[in-house]
Design an enzyme around this catalytic site. Sequence first.
Site, PDB file in Angstrom:
ATOM      1  N   TYR A  89      30.746  30.973  43.501  1.00 38.00           N
ATOM      2  CA  TYR A  89      31.648  32.100  43.209  1.00 38.00           C
ATOM      3  C   TYR A  89      32.731  31.657  42.227  1.00 38.00           C
ATOM      4  CZ  TYR A  89      35.463  35.408  43.731  1.00 38.00           C
ATOM      5  OH  TYR A  89      36.478  36.296  43.470  1.00 38.00           O
ATOM      6  N   SER A 105      39.321  35.195  38.784  1.00 39.23           N
ATOM      7  CA  SER A 105      39.884  34.849  40.095  1.00 39.23           C
ATOM      8  C   SER A 105      40.677  33.564  39.949  1.00 39.23           C
ATOM      9  CB  SER A 105      38.768  34.656  41.122  1.00 39.23           C
ATOM     10  OG  SER A 105      39.256  34.044  42.302  1.00 39.23           O
TER      11      SER A 105
END
Length: 315
Positions: free
Chosen positions: A200, A187
């Site tokens: 995350y 990401s």
Amino acid sequence: MAIFDYFGGLCIVIVIIQLLRIVFPWLYENFLGPCVLGCRVKLSAMGEWAVVTGATEGIGKAYANELAKNGLKVILISRSLSKLEAVAKEIETKHGSETRVIEADFTGGPEVYAKIEKLILGLEIGVLVNNVGMSYAHPEHFLAIQDKEKFLGDLISCNIVSVTGMCRLVMPGMVERKRGVVINIASLSAKIPNPLLTVYAATKAFVDKMSEDLQTEYRKDRIVIQSVLPGFVATNMSKIKRPTWLAPSAERYVQCALRRLGIAGHTTGYYPHALMKLVIDTMAFFAPTTTRRLILSQLTNIRKRAIRKSTDKVT
């Protein structure tokens, strides 16, 4: 005076060289490579089968379709059997590719990988896409996360253990055959400040780092390992419903990302995301604290809106 002119000129040359070292690779990854050369890996030559985790929607589903379009049979892995069967049927109808489905919840323990290992045994797997992942319901302070122990355990199992576990199962066959592709979906949050999504972002940084070092280890075995770092994509996870220039559809995103395979080991996969990263990196270079505060402010506002929405639903 001449000596100062000499050193001044030398400094200018060094700065120009450093800028070129940044600019040329960026232009190659985002324009020259994908637009002129395209994907430098013949996917169908890697092996008979591809494995995609988190394959029932979003980026995973888009990768499964693109791999089938490239002539590969596809093994779809996710936790919802009904969704797996629907995607498998769609792929077989659209591309005429053979599919298999494996129901697996990657928040589980070692039994998940024992089951997968048994079901893929003996198959020539040429491409692995580690896409499965989970994120926060909305941005939140670390200590305010609800049911922290379970949630963080599930997050780490799904985002980190899944990548290491699937590489452990699939890569030995690739090394033995001296060919294969591993695409790990990280990401953009792994590379930019991401307060309120701290754990995350950290799990995705692990995925990116693991990909980089695995590539160094296994380049000699002709394995291509790529870390893909998407920004905003219109998927259920991102809660973005309509595609835009900055947040493309998963299908559009994957088509762009695949053009960078064999060209870039780390890639945002999509030019506007690369541009966004460049802007944030530039801001962080000149004003790191201010940049972090701005991002924190934006994510705080998103958090407030999400909490307000959930409260409105309850009332």
